[in-house]
Scaffold this active site. Structure first.
Site, PDB file in Angstrom:
ATOM      1  N   ASN A 159       0.837  -1.212   0.000  1.00  0.00           N
ATOM      2  CA  ASN A 159       0.000   0.000   0.000  1.00  0.00           C
ATOM      3  C   ASN A 159       0.863   1.250   0.000  1.00  0.00           C
ATOM      4  O   ASN A 159       0.529   2.247  -0.653  1.00  0.00           O
ATOM      5  CB  ASN A 159      -0.935  -0.006   1.213  1.00  0.00           C
ATOM      6  CG  ASN A 159      -2.168  -0.846   0.958  1.00  0.00           C
ATOM      7  OD1 ASN A 159      -3.045  -0.468   0.182  1.00  0.00           O
ATOM      8  ND2 ASN A 159      -2.215  -2.008   1.587  1.00  0.00           N
ATOM      9  N   ARG A 205       4.271   1.967  25.762  1.00  0.00           N
ATOM     10  CA  ARG A 205       3.736   2.444  24.480  1.00  0.00           C
ATOM     11  C   ARG A 205       3.886   3.945  24.338  1.00  0.00           C
ATOM     12  O   ARG A 205       4.097   4.475  23.250  1.00  0.00           O
ATOM     13  CB  ARG A 205       2.249   2.088  24.349  1.00  0.00           C
ATOM     14  CG  ARG A 205       2.012   0.629  24.061  1.00  0.00           C
ATOM     15  CD  ARG A 205       0.532   0.331  23.860  1.00  0.00           C
ATOM     16  NE  ARG A 205       0.362  -1.085  23.658  1.00  0.00           N
ATOM     17  CZ  ARG A 205       0.408  -1.691  22.475  1.00  0.00           C
ATOM     18  NH1 ARG A 205       0.586  -0.998  21.374  1.00  0.00           N
ATOM     19  NH2 ARG A 205       0.258  -2.989  22.374  1.00  0.00           N
ATOM     20  N   MET A 230       1.332  -2.611  12.329  1.00  0.00           N
ATOM     21  CA  MET A 230       0.721  -3.585  13.237  1.00  0.00           C
ATOM     22  C   MET A 230       0.888  -3.228  14.713  1.00  0.00           C
ATOM     23  O   MET A 230       1.115  -4.104  15.545  1.00  0.00           O
ATOM     24  CB  MET A 230       1.299  -4.981  12.952  1.00  0.00           C
ATOM     25  CG  MET A 230       1.088  -5.453  11.523  1.00  0.00           C
ATOM     26  SD  MET A 230      -0.638  -5.469  11.025  1.00  0.00           S
ATOM     27  CE  MET A 230      -1.179  -6.941  11.891  1.00  0.00           C
ATOM     28  N   ARG A 231       0.779  -1.951  15.040  1.00  0.00           N
ATOM     29  CA  ARG A 231       0.812  -1.519  16.444  1.00  0.00           C
ATOM     30  C   ARG A 231      -0.468  -0.757  16.734  1.00  0.00           C
ATOM     31  O   ARG A 231      -0.863   0.110  15.951  1.00  0.00           O
ATOM     32  CB  ARG A 231       1.988  -0.568  16.716  1.00  0.00           C
ATOM     33  CG  ARG A 231       3.352  -1.136  16.475  1.00  0.00           C
ATOM     34  CD  ARG A 231       3.719  -2.210  17.442  1.00  0.00           C
ATOM     35  NE  ARG A 231       3.845  -1.735  18.819  1.00  0.00           N
ATOM     36  CZ  ARG A 231       4.004  -2.568  19.844  1.00  0.00           C
ATOM     37  NH1 ARG A 231       4.020  -3.869  19.645  1.00  0.00           N
ATOM     38  NH2 ARG A 231       4.130  -2.093  21.064  1.00  0.00           N
ATOM     39  N   LEU A 248      -2.353   2.135  18.528  1.00  0.00           N
ATOM     40  CA  LEU A 248      -1.919   3.453  18.986  1.00  0.00           C
ATOM     41  C   LEU A 248      -2.783   3.892  20.164  1.00  0.00           C
ATOM     42  O   LEU A 248      -3.984   3.634  20.200  1.00  0.00           O
ATOM     43  CB  LEU A 248      -2.035   4.454  17.832  1.00  0.00           C
ATOM     44  CG  LEU A 248      -1.098   4.148  16.659  1.00  0.00           C
ATOM     45  CD1 LEU A 248      -1.495   4.951  15.421  1.00  0.00           C
ATOM     46  CD2 LEU A 248       0.357   4.433  17.030  1.00  0.00           C
ATOM     47  N   HIS A 257      -8.045  -0.759   6.028  1.00  0.00           N
ATOM     48  CA  HIS A 257      -8.424  -2.021   6.654  1.00  0.00           C
ATOM     49  C   HIS A 257      -8.987  -2.945   5.581  1.00  0.00           C
ATOM     50  O   HIS A 257      -9.831  -2.522   4.793  1.00  0.00           O
ATOM     51  CB  HIS A 257      -9.462  -1.761   7.744  1.00  0.00           C
ATOM     52  CG  HIS A 257      -9.855  -3.002   8.481  1.00  0.00           C
ATOM     53  ND1 HIS A 257      -9.010  -3.634   9.370  1.00  0.00           N
ATOM     54  CD2 HIS A 257     -10.974  -3.756   8.427  1.00  0.00           C
ATOM     55  CE1 HIS A 257      -9.606  -4.719   9.838  1.00  0.00           C
ATOM     56  NE2 HIS A 257     -10.804  -4.813   9.289  1.00  0.00           N
ATOM     57  N   GLU A 284     -10.769   3.943  19.253  1.00  0.00           N
ATOM     58  CA  GLU A 284     -11.282   2.579  19.166  1.00  0.00           C
ATOM     59  C   GLU A 284     -10.836   1.955  17.842  1.00  0.00           C
ATOM     60  O   GLU A 284     -11.007   2.566  16.776  1.00  0.00           O
ATOM     61  CB  GLU A 284     -12.814   2.617  19.237  1.00  0.00           C
ATOM     62  CG  GLU A 284     -13.438   1.301  19.624  1.00  0.00           C
ATOM     63  CD  GLU A 284     -14.961   1.361  19.527  1.00  0.00           C
ATOM     64  OE1 GLU A 284     -15.562   0.328  19.240  1.00  0.00           O
ATOM     65  OE2 GLU A 284     -15.516   2.456  19.699  1.00  0.00           O
ATOM     66  N   GLU A 317      -5.925  -5.429  -4.440  1.00  0.00           N
ATOM     67  CA  GLU A 317      -6.049  -4.548  -5.607  1.00  0.00           C
ATOM     68  C   GLU A 317      -6.963  -3.368  -5.284  1.00  0.00           C
ATOM     69  O   GLU A 317      -6.703  -2.234  -5.699  1.00  0.00           O
ATOM     70  CB  GLU A 317      -6.610  -5.322  -6.809  1.00  0.00           C
ATOM     71  CG  GLU A 317      -5.617  -6.270  -7.439  1.00  0.00           C
ATOM     72  CD  GLU A 317      -6.265  -7.175  -8.479  1.00  0.00           C
ATOM     73  OE1 GLU A 317      -7.407  -6.900  -8.911  1.00  0.00           O
ATOM     74  OE2 GLU A 317      -5.634  -8.191  -8.838  1.00  0.00           O
ATOM     75  N   GLU A 325      -7.440  -2.149  -2.291  1.00  0.00           N
ATOM     76  CA  GLU A 325      -6.688  -1.293  -1.360  1.00  0.00           C
ATOM     77  C   GLU A 325      -5.779  -0.333  -2.120  1.00  0.00           C
ATOM     78  O   GLU A 325      -5.730   0.863  -1.840  1.00  0.00           O
ATOM     79  CB  GLU A 325      -5.846  -2.153  -0.414  1.00  0.00           C
ATOM     80  CG  GLU A 325      -6.671  -3.020   0.516  1.00  0.00           C
ATOM     81  CD  GLU A 325      -5.792  -3.779   1.508  1.00  0.00           C
ATOM     82  OE1 GLU A 325      -4.865  -3.174   2.075  1.00  0.00           O
ATOM     83  OE2 GLU A 325      -6.042  -4.977   1.716  1.00  0.00           O
TER      84      GLU A 325
HETATM   85  C1  GRF Z   1      -3.070  -4.810   3.985  1.00  0.00           C
HETATM   86  O1  GRF Z   1      -3.986  -5.798   3.642  1.00  0.00           O
HETATM   87  C2  GRF Z   1      -3.657  -3.837   4.949  1.00  0.00           C
HETATM   88  O2  GRF Z   1      -4.986  -3.534   4.686  1.00  0.00           O
HETATM   89  C3  GRF Z   1      -3.540  -4.618   6.217  1.00  0.00           C
HETATM   90  O3  GRF Z   1      -2.260  -5.201   6.162  1.00  0.00           O
HETATM   91  C4  GRF Z   1      -1.919  -5.389   4.797  1.00  0.00           C
HETATM   92  C5  GRF Z   1      -0.638  -4.668   4.563  1.00  0.00           C
HETATM   93  O4  GRF Z   1      -0.122  -4.939   3.307  1.00  0.00           O
HETATM   94  N1  GRF Z   1      -3.832  -3.834   7.365  1.00  0.00           N
HETATM   95  P1  GRF Z   1       1.044  -4.057   2.713  1.00  0.00           P
HETATM   96  O5  GRF Z   1       2.149  -4.021   3.765  1.00  0.00           O
HETATM   97  O6  GRF Z   1       0.503  -2.699   2.416  1.00  0.00           O
HETATM   98  O7  GRF Z   1       1.481  -4.788   1.499  1.00  0.00           O
END
Ligand code: GRF
Length: 204
Positions: free
Chosen positions: A16, A68, A93-94, A96, A112, A146, A175, A177
């Site tokens: 992304n 944190r 992946m954290r 916040l 998401h 949240e 795709e 995303e």
């Molecule tokens: C994506 O599917 C995003 O929506 C999710 O984790 C994935 C990350 O993929 N939260 P990338 O690192 O952008 O390839």
């Protein structure tokens, strides 16, 4: 009006992030990717960002342990040092804390891999298949405290087929995303989508 300076926060491969970098190459795009930050030193997205000529930073969360707040203060300092206007979470992946979210409120986006409010959290493709939904997709939203709950800027869907597996679904949603994140960032950078407007409040 100058381009908004955007930081992309990643933890992994950063596909992304690459989609945002590519979109931002267009001269009429209202944002530039000024910084990529990873909380994982080994994230392959860092290499991809560096080879695109983007400034990168690693803020490893592990030395901070359970603190944190200290991790987020370091992150916030890095963003400020680069004069960042908008932050895009992209596979970051954290979770916040409210402190960070409030500091960046209205300027913090996430993508998401599901049609929110369906399937918040992890393993969205597996859960979509288990639930037997006909449509699945992706959502770009403003981040609030949240998890996976902020006002939606944009979403789009794919049809789920009988032969779909977690992998095939993930590929088609990815795709989506890559298409909607740059479009959503454009709207936010141009001021055409705000936290209030996405929440359905009148801009009076
Ligand atoms: C994506 O599917 C995003 O929506 C999710 O984790 C994935 C990350 O993929 N939260 P990338 O690192 O952008 O390839």
């Amino acid at each position: 009006m100058g381009k908004k300076r955007v930081a992309v926060l990643i933890s992994g491969r950063g596909s992304n992030m690459v989609a945002l970098i590519e979109a931002a190459k267009a001269s009429d795009y209202p944002a530039e990717i000024a910084l990529v930050v990873s909380n994982r030193p080994e994230a392959s997205g860092l290499t991809r960002a560096a080879s695109a000529g983007i400034a990168t930073a690693i803020i490893d969360h592990r030395p901070f342990g359970d603190d944190r707040g200290a991790f987020e203060r370091a992150l916030d300092a890095q963003l400020r040092a680069h004069q960042i206007d908008l932050v895009c979470l992209a596979g970051f992946m954290r979770l916040l804390t409210p402190w960070f979210v409030n500091k960046w409120t209205g300027r913090l986006l996430n993508i998401h891999p599901a049609l929110l409010p369906q399937f918040k959290g992890l393993h969205t493709h597996r859960r979509a298949l288990e639930a037997g939904v006909k449509r699945h997709g992706a959502t770009v939203h403003f981040v609030v405290s949240e998890m996976d709950s902020g006002p939606i800027v944009m979403q789009d869907s794919v049809l789920v087929g009988a032969g779909d597996t977690e992998a095939t679904l993930a590929e088609r949603v990815l795709e989506v995303e890559h298409r909607i994140y740059p479009q959503a960032l454009r709207l936010v950078a141009e001021g055409r989508a705000t936290l209030a407007s996405a929440a359905g409040e009148d801009a009076t």
